[in-house]
Design a protein around this motif. Structure first.
Motif, PDB file in Angstrom:
ATOM      1  N   SER A  22      -5.093  -2.815 -11.154  1.00  0.00           N
ATOM      2  CA  SER A  22      -4.929  -2.764  -9.701  1.00  0.00           C
ATOM      3  C   SER A  22      -3.474  -2.594  -9.257  1.00  0.00           C
ATOM      4  N   PRO A  23      -2.511  -3.290  -9.859  1.00  0.00           N
ATOM      5  CA  PRO A  23      -1.112  -3.105  -9.423  1.00  0.00           C
ATOM      6  C   PRO A  23      -0.627  -1.664  -9.582  1.00  0.00           C
ATOM      7  N   ILE A  24      -1.063  -0.989 -10.645  1.00  0.00           N
ATOM      8  CA  ILE A  24      -0.644   0.396 -10.852  1.00  0.00           C
ATOM      9  C   ILE A  24      -1.284   1.300  -9.801  1.00  0.00           C
ATOM     10  N   ARG A  25      -2.573   1.068  -9.507  1.00  0.00           N
ATOM     11  CA  ARG A  25      -3.237   1.873  -8.481  1.00  0.00           C
ATOM     12  C   ARG A  25      -2.566   1.673  -7.122  1.00  0.00           C
ATOM     13  N   PHE A  26      -2.182   0.440  -6.823  1.00  0.00           N
ATOM     14  CA  PHE A  26      -1.498   0.159  -5.554  1.00  0.00           C
ATOM     15  C   PHE A  26      -0.152   0.864  -5.503  1.00  0.00           C
ATOM     16  N   ALA A  27       0.596   0.808  -6.605  1.00  0.00           N
ATOM     17  CA  ALA A  27       1.907   1.466  -6.649  1.00  0.00           C
ATOM     18  C   ALA A  27       1.764   2.976  -6.473  1.00  0.00           C
ATOM     19  N   MET A  28       0.716   3.555  -7.047  1.00  0.00           N
ATOM     20  CA  MET A  28       0.475   4.990  -6.895  1.00  0.00           C
ATOM     21  C   MET A  28       0.185   5.337  -5.449  1.00  0.00           C
ATOM     22  N   LYS A  29      -0.622   4.506  -4.777  1.00  0.00           N
ATOM     23  CA  LYS A  29      -0.938   4.751  -3.370  1.00  0.00           C
ATOM     24  C   LYS A  29       0.301   4.634  -2.499  1.00  0.00           C
ATOM     25  N   LEU A  30       1.137   3.637  -2.793  1.00  0.00           N
ATOM     26  CA  LEU A  30       2.362   3.453  -2.020  1.00  0.00           C
ATOM     27  C   LEU A  30       3.301   4.638  -2.196  1.00  0.00           C
ATOM     28  N   THR A  31       3.450   5.100  -3.436  1.00  0.00           N
ATOM     29  CA  THR A  31       4.300   6.260  -3.706  1.00  0.00           C
ATOM     30  C   THR A  31       3.773   7.502  -2.991  1.00  0.00           C
ATOM     31  N   SER A  32       2.455   7.694  -3.032  1.00  0.00           N
ATOM     32  CA  SER A  32       1.839   8.832  -2.363  1.00  0.00           C
ATOM     33  C   SER A  32       2.078   8.782  -0.860  1.00  0.00           C
ATOM     34  N   ARG A  33       1.993   7.584  -0.292  1.00  0.00           N
ATOM     35  CA  ARG A  33       2.212   7.442   1.143  1.00  0.00           C
ATOM     36  C   ARG A  33       3.636   7.809   1.525  1.00  0.00           C
ATOM     37  N   ILE A  34       4.595   7.362   0.718  1.00  0.00           N
ATOM     38  CA  ILE A  34       5.993   7.694   0.981  1.00  0.00           C
ATOM     39  C   ILE A  34       6.211   9.198   0.883  1.00  0.00           C
ATOM     40  N   MET A  35       5.628   9.807  -0.149  1.00  0.00           N
ATOM     41  CA  MET A  35       5.782  11.244  -0.353  1.00  0.00           C
ATOM     42  C   MET A  35       5.208  12.033   0.821  1.00  0.00           C
ATOM     43  N   THR A  36       3.978  11.712   1.225  1.00  0.00           N
ATOM     44  CA  THR A  36       3.323  12.503   2.277  1.00  0.00           C
ATOM     45  C   THR A  36       4.064  12.375   3.611  1.00  0.00           C
TER      46      THR A  36
END
Length: 219
Positions: free
Chosen positions: A199-213
């Motif tokens: 779960s922590p990795i999935r959350f970090a991926m979502k956060l990174t994606s949000r920053i990118m978009t």
């Protein structure tokens, strides 16, 4: 989606570096080389959009274009460090199909009179590093990273489809075909042994994606 047989001969480390550098330059500064598939938007008529609609759709397509730049980097990084030849082949074929998306998004951006993100080299480098790291961690984690990435891409494609004007058939056709492909890529990676990420990795991926978009929408 069928997986095409590729040459499984391993190159030297220097060859791998040069091939990766060449692919990065082609992705960032060249014209994408597509597969045998036709751009789904090609036969559709252009749509009359208000200026505010055109700008918003163009920025959404810029986000999708950058997402495909990252997909190229991710798959190349994973293929470089994958342990099994079969995993390398899956990554390489998926990268070829993602290259179609890259070309389609770039064409649509040009039609809408807008530009690619100025930060694409930065996003490419980051995605390549993540891909190589997951490859080194093991094929099951590398494939699991693909599964989660494709799920997140599918989610934001759904969001974009909700925002694009219903009469913009060209943009909609591209995103709908991309969605179909992303679902297939996730299924293939999962069936090949992709592990569920913590779960922590999935959350970090979502956060990174949000920053990118959010950044790419403007820059």
């Amino acid at each position: 989606m069928s997986i095409q047989t590729t040459n499984t001969r391993r190159y030297s480390p220097l060859d791998d570096v040069l091939i990766s550098a060449d692919h990065a330059l082609r992705t960032l500064f060249g014209r994408p080389q597509t597969t045998e598939r036709t751009n789904p938007a090609a036969p559709l008529p252009e749509t009359e959009l208000r200026e505010d609609q055109r700008k918003h759709v163009a920025r959404l397509m810029r986000i999708n274009h950058t997402g495909e730049v990252c997909a190229q980097a991710l798959y190349q990084g994973q293929a470089l460090t994958a342990k099994l030849p079969e995993t390398r082949q899956r990554m390489e074929r998926s990268a070829e199909e993602e290259n179609d998306h890259l070309a389609w998004c770039e064409t649509r951006l040009e039609e809408l009179g807008d530009r690619k993100s100025l930060l694409n080299p930065l996003w490419y480098a980051g995605a390549f590093a993540m891909g190589a790291a997951t490859g080194l961690a093991g094929d099951k984690w590398s494939l699991g990273f693909v599964v989660e990435t494709e799920h997140q891409v599918e989610s934001h494609l759904n969001t974009h489809l909700e925002q694009i004007p219903t009469h913009d058939e060209k943009s909609r056709a591209i995103l709908e075909q991309m969605k179909v492909d992303e679902i297939k890529h996730a299924q293939i990676a999962k069936s090949a042994g992709g592990a569920d990420l913590p779960s922590p990795i999935r959350f970090a991926m979502k956060l990174t994606s949000r920053i990118m978009t959010r950044t790419v929408y403007w820059v």
